[in-house]
Write an enzyme that holds these catalytic residues in place. Structure first.
Site, PDB file in Angstrom:
ATOM      1  N   TYR A  23      -0.230  -1.216  -5.983  1.00 43.60           N
ATOM      2  CA  TYR A  23      -0.603  -0.964  -4.370  1.00 43.60           C
ATOM      3  C   TYR A  23      -1.896  -2.289  -3.843  1.00 43.60           C
ATOM      4  O   TYR A  23      -3.231  -1.703  -4.123  1.00 43.60           O
ATOM      5  CB  TYR A  23      -0.190  -0.370  -3.257  1.00 43.60           C
ATOM      6  CG  TYR A  23      -0.592  -0.077  -2.003  1.00 43.60           C
ATOM      7  CD1 TYR A  23       0.604  -0.688  -1.279  1.00 43.60           C
ATOM      8  CD2 TYR A  23      -1.671   0.526  -1.048  1.00 43.60           C
ATOM      9  CE1 TYR A  23       0.832  -1.385  -0.188  1.00 43.60           C
ATOM     10  CE2 TYR A  23      -1.779   0.036   0.472  1.00 43.60           C
ATOM     11  CZ  TYR A  23      -0.705  -0.548   0.836  1.00 43.60           C
ATOM     12  OH  TYR A  23       0.232  -0.618   2.218  1.00 43.60           O
ATOM     13  N   ASP A 118      -8.708  -3.916  -7.803  1.00 41.07           N
ATOM     14  CA  ASP A 118      -8.383  -3.534  -6.700  1.00 41.07           C
ATOM     15  C   ASP A 118      -8.897  -1.834  -7.063  1.00 41.07           C
ATOM     16  O   ASP A 118      -8.495  -0.905  -7.373  1.00 41.07           O
ATOM     17  CB  ASP A 118      -7.481  -3.737  -6.311  1.00 41.07           C
ATOM     18  CG  ASP A 118      -7.277  -3.475  -5.258  1.00 41.07           C
ATOM     19  OD1 ASP A 118      -7.403  -1.823  -4.090  1.00 41.07           O
ATOM     20  OD2 ASP A 118      -5.958  -3.060  -4.631  1.00 41.07           O
ATOM     21  N   LYS A 146     -11.445   2.812   1.338  1.00 44.15           N
ATOM     22  CA  LYS A 146     -11.624   3.751   1.860  1.00 44.15           C
ATOM     23  C   LYS A 146     -12.558   5.227   1.922  1.00 44.15           C
ATOM     24  O   LYS A 146     -13.107   4.749   2.925  1.00 44.15           O
ATOM     25  CB  LYS A 146     -10.705   4.459   0.715  1.00 44.15           C
ATOM     26  CG  LYS A 146      -9.284   4.021   0.633  1.00 44.15           C
ATOM     27  CD  LYS A 146      -8.209   4.304   0.296  1.00 44.15           C
ATOM     28  CE  LYS A 146      -6.945   3.955   0.381  1.00 44.15           C
ATOM     29  NZ  LYS A 146      -6.321   3.115   0.007  1.00 44.15           N
TER      30      LYS A 146
HETATM   31  C1  PLP Z   1      -5.422   1.826   0.265  1.00 48.25           C
HETATM   32  C2  PLP Z   1      -4.776   0.891  -0.510  1.00 48.25           C
HETATM   33  C3  PLP Z   1      -5.795  -0.395  -0.122  1.00 48.25           C
HETATM   34  C4  PLP Z   1      -5.758  -0.941   1.230  1.00 48.25           C
HETATM   35  O1  PLP Z   1      -5.989  -0.522   1.923  1.00 48.25           O
HETATM   36  P1  PLP Z   1      -6.372  -0.447   3.529  1.00 48.25           P
HETATM   37  O2  PLP Z   1      -7.417  -0.142   4.173  1.00 48.25           O
HETATM   38  O3  PLP Z   1      -4.894  -0.069   4.208  1.00 48.25           O
HETATM   39  O4  PLP Z   1      -5.922  -2.179   4.190  1.00 48.25           O
HETATM   40  C5  PLP Z   1      -5.322  -1.969  -1.020  1.00 48.25           C
HETATM   41  N1  PLP Z   1      -6.248  -1.049  -2.335  1.00 48.25           N
HETATM   42  C6  PLP Z   1      -5.716   0.053  -3.189  1.00 48.25           C
HETATM   43  C7  PLP Z   1      -5.667   0.278  -4.338  1.00 48.25           C
HETATM   44  C8  PLP Z   1      -5.432   0.936  -2.004  1.00 48.25           C
HETATM   45  O5  PLP Z   1      -5.148   2.224  -2.375  1.00 48.25           O
END
Ligand code: PLP
Length: 299
Positions: A23, A118, A146
């Site tokens: 994701y 990511d 986060k």
């Molecule tokens: C939560 C998450 C995102 C998205 O972050 P947002 O602050 O919701 O845009 C992107 N990549 C990963 C791996 C995530 O866990």
């Protein structure tokens, strides 16, 4: 979003390769799932995403060098970046083989594409340097979120100088926003990062191990098919003993088994995230409540 724009701006290419089960946020080009056809085909996983957008996102299964080779061969000179969660944690916890991540580093380099890690979940969690530190693999771009906001909303992008200098105002790739570098979020994040000392990670590793050991003993009594893959700060109630088996498990079976565990733990006053594909996070605060957790589990 900014990382993808930057990768496209730097390479002059449009296509992005991502993996099923990873994701990357709510940006149109990443809300794309595998199509039903050949490897690499794709379709939008939300309404409101134009077909034109989904066409530039190519999807592969995780852990398959063959699939990646095949997609690169089908789109020569067109792939701007390969994006991956180096520790996929949005569809259960799916630790990848170091050799697979290494392969992606070498493949992108030889194809003139960028490698994007990511680390929105793994960054500053599994180690101060995230999976880059753990694996020793250097991607071209890394995204964070986060933890770096300390609970306030923020995202960040890091990368090698020769890539980052393409961002405005030095380069021609636009990036700005009303809330960019929001002072409140910056203070929240900075305050959090200052807590993240080497000893903090040592303790977190131990706390995670303690929590996992406790739940593991519990699973062995009543949920024998389940297991607990984990890394520092993260663990998952996996429906299978082995990562390879996870893919073969039907969604409904997973949901049913998880529901049983969820309800039983809730009765004991232990509240998991209400979805079997959500990973669990061990935090520094858990060390203090380990005794209480243990007591609840066994009564
Ligand atoms: C939560 C998450 C995102 C998205 O972050 P947002 O602050 O919701 O845009 C992107 N990549 C990963 C791996 C995530 O866990």
């Amino acid at each position: 979003m900014a990382a993808i724009r930057l990768a496209r701006g730097v390479t002059g290419r449009n296509k992005i390769l991502k993996f099923s089960g990873c994701y990357h946020g709510h940006v149109d080009s990443m809300l794309i799932k595998a199509g039903s056809g050949l490897a690499g085909t794709s379709s939008a996983s939300s309404l409101g995403i134009p077909e034109g957008v989904s066409q530039d996102t190519l999807i592969c299964e995780l852990d398959s060098e063959d699939a990646v080779n095949q997609v690169f061969a089908q789109h020569p000179g067109q792939i701007a970046a390969v994006a991956i969660e180096p520790l996929p944690a949005n569809n259960g916890l799916l630790p990848q083989r170091q050799e697979f991540l290494k392969f992606l580093r070498e493949k992108t380099k030889s194809e003139g594409s960028l490698l994007l890690f990511d680390e929105v979940i793994s960054g500053f969690r599994v180690a101060f340097g995230g999976m880059v530190e753990v694996t020793g693999i250097e991607p071209d771009l890394v995204t964070y979120g986060k933890i770096i906001g300390g609970g306030l909303p923020v995202g960040a992008l890091a990368g090698k100088k020769n890539v980052m200098e393409h961002l405005a105002p030095l380069g021609g790739v636009y990036q700005a926003g009303t809330l960019s570098a929001n002072p409140l979020a910056m203070v929240g994040g900075l305050t959090t990062l200052k807590e993240l000392t080497p000893i903090f990670y040592k303790n977190l590793e131990q706390t995670t191990a303690n929590v996992v050991k406790m739940f593991d003993k519990f699973l062995k009594e009543q949920f024998t098919t389940m297991s607990l893959p984990h890394t520092t700060g993260l663990f998952w109630f996996s429906p299978a003993q082995d990562l390879r088996q996870v893919e073969t498990i039907d969604n409904h079976i997973l949901a049913e088994n998880f529901q049983k565990l969820f309800s039983l733990l809730l009765e004991k006053g232990i509240y998991l995230a209400p979805n079997g594909y959500e990973v669990c996070f061990a935090s520094s605060a858990h060390q203090k409540v380990l005794g209480d957790l243990e007591e609840r589990l066994w009564t």
